[in-house]
Scaffold this motif. Sequence first.
Motif, mmCIF file in Angstrom:
data_model
loop_
_atom_site.group_PDB
_atom_site.id
_atom_site.type_symbol
_atom_site.label_atom_id
_atom_site.label_comp_id
_atom_site.label_asym_id
_atom_site.label_seq_id
_atom_site.Cartn_x
_atom_site.Cartn_y
_atom_site.Cartn_z
ATOM 1 N N THR A 1 71.206 2.014 41.019
ATOM 2 C CA THR A 1 70.438 1.698 39.816
ATOM 3 C C THR A 1 68.938 1.755 40.066
ATOM 4 N N SER A 2 68.489 1.238 41.205
ATOM 5 C CA SER A 2 67.051 1.189 41.492
ATOM 6 C C SER A 2 66.454 2.573 41.733
ATOM 7 N N ALA A 3 67.295 3.583 41.917
ATOM 8 C CA ALA A 3 66.806 4.956 42.101
ATOM 9 C C ALA A 3 66.526 5.640 40.766
ATOM 10 N N PRO B 1 63.208 12.583 37.904
ATOM 11 C CA PRO B 1 63.608 13.987 38.066
ATOM 12 C C PRO B 1 64.855 14.064 38.951
ATOM 13 N N PRO B 2 65.834 14.890 38.589
ATOM 14 C CA PRO B 2 67.117 14.888 39.303
ATOM 15 C C PRO B 2 67.017 15.025 40.822
ATOM 16 N N LEU B 3 66.148 15.891 41.332
ATOM 17 C CA LEU B 3 66.045 16.065 42.780
ATOM 18 C C LEU B 3 65.492 14.808 43.439
ATOM 19 N N VAL B 4 64.499 14.186 42.799
ATOM 20 C CA VAL B 4 63.928 12.937 43.316
ATOM 21 C C VAL B 4 64.988 11.838 43.299
ATOM 22 N N ALA B 5 65.705 11.736 42.184
ATOM 23 C CA ALA B 5 66.741 10.717 42.049
ATOM 24 C C ALA B 5 67.855 10.928 43.075
ATOM 25 N N LEU B 6 68.243 12.176 43.296
ATOM 26 C CA LEU B 6 69.303 12.470 44.258
ATOM 27 C C LEU B 6 68.900 12.022 45.659
ATOM 28 N N VAL C 1 68.717 8.020 45.614
ATOM 29 C CA VAL C 1 70.069 7.437 45.622
ATOM 30 C C VAL C 1 70.669 7.555 47.017
ATOM 31 N N THR C 2 70.521 8.728 47.616
ATOM 32 C CA THR C 2 71.096 8.972 48.946
ATOM 33 C C THR C 2 70.508 8.018 49.975
ATOM 34 N N ALA C 3 69.189 7.898 50.003
ATOM 35 C CA ALA C 3 68.538 7.004 50.972
ATOM 36 C C ALA C 3 68.949 5.558 50.734
ATOM 37 N N ASN C 4 68.963 5.129 49.461
ATOM 38 C CA ASN C 4 69.322 3.739 49.143
ATOM 39 C C ASN C 4 70.767 3.434 49.528
ATOM 40 N N VAL C 5 71.666 4.357 49.204
ATOM 41 C CA VAL C 5 73.086 4.138 49.517
ATOM 42 C C VAL C 5 73.298 4.108 51.034
ATOM 43 N N GLU D 1 77.950 10.767 38.353
ATOM 44 C CA GLU D 1 78.411 11.896 37.545
ATOM 45 C C GLU D 1 77.299 12.362 36.603
ATOM 46 N N ARG D 2 76.616 11.397 35.977
ATOM 47 C CA ARG D 2 75.511 11.763 35.073
ATOM 48 C C ARG D 2 74.373 12.436 35.839
ATOM 49 N N LEU D 3 74.076 11.927 37.039
ATOM 50 C CA LEU D 3 73.007 12.512 37.850
ATOM 51 C C LEU D 3 73.342 13.961 38.207
#
Length: 197
Positions: free
Chosen positions: A78-80, A86-91, A94-98, A131-133
């Motif tokens: 969620t915090s990502a 932007p999808p690439l930034v979010a991806l 999310v990866t780093a946070n997870v 899935e949305r990302l």
Amino acid sequence: MDRKSQQRPLRADTERTVRAILEAAERVLGANPAATMEQIAEAAGVARTTVHRRFSSREALVSALREWAARQFHEAVTSAHADSAPPLVALYQVTANVLRVKTGWGFAMGATTPEDPEVARVHAEVLDQCERLFRRALEAGVLRPGTDLAWARRVYYALIHEAAQTRATETGNVDELAALVVDTLLRGVGQGGLLGS
């Protein structure tokens, strides 16, 4: 903790104590899954009676640990801002946070069971956000047109799992591992074009 006490907000000092116990439980059980409540109390710097006051049994402590890790996992995604960044930034984020959650709460994440309704609910929400990302990434051209999104997500989850295992067994930087996961997902490891030529 029983369900009623979980629903009431904890006082700040109580919340700190519970967090200290959960963090100690993660460290101690991660090193020795058969560790006792007394060993966990010692690692948390609290009396054994304090642990028993907060958690009626070892099973209750492990269950609380699973739920805590699931909430951390949910917060990591969620915090990502997976729905708005932007999808690439979010991806990448999310990866780093997870990866931080999976490496920091490895025992708890490994102890999660689909039967736990709170854990199942949190994981369903995370999967929905992912899935949305991936759909947004496809629409933005981050993923190739025609990409099988279900397969891409499965590959992504496998890469995260392997990166978390690497972190657990080697010294590694989470940000570098996240970059490696995203780069491998998006570019692969081959020269490209071999099957389509």
